[in-house]
Design an enzyme around this catalytic site. Structure first.
Site, PDB file in Angstrom:
ATOM      1  N   SER A 146      -9.181  -2.192   7.121  1.00 12.94           N
ATOM      2  CA  SER A 146      -8.784  -2.571   8.525  1.00 12.94           C
ATOM      3  C   SER A 146      -8.540  -1.436   9.330  1.00 12.94           C
ATOM      4  CB  SER A 146      -7.779  -3.785   8.286  1.00 12.94           C
ATOM      5  OG  SER A 146      -7.288  -4.149   9.614  1.00 12.94           O
ATOM      6  N   TYR A 159       0.850  -4.917   5.188  1.00 13.19           N
ATOM      7  CA  TYR A 159      -0.493  -5.014   5.057  1.00 13.19           C
ATOM      8  C   TYR A 159      -1.363  -3.819   5.499  1.00 13.19           C
ATOM      9  CZ  TYR A 159      -5.047  -7.015   6.855  1.00 13.19           C
ATOM     10  OH  TYR A 159      -6.348  -7.136   6.995  1.00 13.19           O
ATOM     11  N   LYS A 163      -4.248  -1.709   3.381  1.00 15.83           N
ATOM     12  CA  LYS A 163      -5.530  -1.401   3.646  1.00 15.83           C
ATOM     13  C   LYS A 163      -5.822  -0.015   3.855  1.00 15.83           C
ATOM     14  CE  LYS A 163      -6.755  -5.339   3.587  1.00 15.83           C
ATOM     15  NZ  LYS A 163      -8.192  -5.802   3.166  1.00 15.83           N
TER      16      LYS A 163
END
Ligand code: NAP
Length: 254
Positions: A146, A159, A163
């Site tokens: 991401s 998060y 990623k």
């Protein structure tokens, strides 16, 4: 269609492929000729999506699997091999993000869940599939990273760390397995219209920023990412390995 994008006869596992980006990737792979394994935590939904594809004349097989569970990942690999005899393409797409807010508020439990599902599960599944790719002379692995892994975030920091780790995993596996003709890359999408990103898309300030600032002036659609995944899985991407391909409408350069 150019033969560079042809996946006829290829077997592809796509985790988290009952909706969103994973489903779009499974659909585009199937249209390119691949046999696709449809997978998510819910067996009934996997069955339903696989049936939708079969009704369109494609080869699709449902196998339920929670990507944070090692035994279920092994079952995903074993059942694919039992039915179709090989794994040419692996897309590690399923991920989780149970928290929103500053990193210092993230509990140990939430931290472990994010890292366990997004990083360790991906690591396990790659390690389970790779020996079979080696035996058959090669393969392509695509991990979903991401742009949150490329820059800092006030709200999805852990998060983003997971990623970034996935992009690092792709880079490292590509070095280790390139000599066996296994390519490993990651995709770093920007904001894509899926259930996963609903809270972000429904945030009027963020949406305004995307629609006013991004060079392409729009939120991405799942098929925008499926195109990159098709390139990476096919002969079109034959000389690309260890890379993180950013597909974000220009977000990170604006
Ligand atoms: P989505 O629309 O919410 O779809 C997620 C898929 O994964 C569903 O099929 C879901 O089915 C499955 N799934 C969720 N947790 C799972 C688990 N623990 N084990 C197995 N399957 C699981 O999400 P998406 O937006 O397409 O996201 C796909 C990937 O793109 C993720 O890796 C995400 O980090 C990445 N990404 C998304 C965006 C974005 O803006 N959407 C941006 C950058 C990166 P069940 O719930 O039934 O299991």
């Amino acid at each position: 269609m150019s033969s560079l994008f042809d996946l006829t006869g290829k077997v592809a596992i796509i985790t988290g492929s009952t909706k969103g980006i994973g489903k779009a990737i499974a659909e585009e792979y199937a249209k390119a000729g691949a046999k696709v394994v449809i997978s998510s935590r819910k067996a009934d939904v996997c069955e339903q999506v696989a049936n939708e594809l079969r009704e369109q004349g494609f080869d699709a097989m449902p196998i339920a699997c929670h990507v944070g569970d090692k035994a279920q990942l092994q079952n995903l690999v074993d059942q694919t091999l039992a039915a179709w005899g090989k794994i040419d393409i692996l897309v590690c797409n399923a991920a989780t993000n149970p928290v929103y807010g500053p990193t210092h508020n993230v509990s140990d439990e939430a931290f472990d869940k994010i890292m366990g599902t997004n990083v360790k599960g991906t690591f396990w599944l790659c390690n389970m599939a790779i020996p079979h790719m080696v035996k058959q002379g090669g393969g392509s692995i695509v991990l979903l990273s991401s742009i949150a892994g490329l820059r800092a975030s006030a709200n999805i920091g852990v998060y983003g760390m997971s990623k970034a780790a996935e992009a690092g995993l792709a880079r490292n596996l590509s070095l280790e397995w390139g000599p066996q003709n296994i390519r490993v890359n990651s995709i770093a999408p920007g904001l894509i219209r899926t259930d996963f990103a609903q809270a972000l898309i429904e945030d009027p300030e963020r949406l305004k920023r995307v629609e006013e600032k991004l060079p392409l002036r729009r939120v991405g659609e799942p098929v925008d990412i499926a195109g990159v995944a098709l390139f990476l899985a096919s002969k079109a991407g034959a000389y690309v390995t260890g890379q993180t391909i950013v597909a974000d409408g220009g977000d990170t350069i604006a």
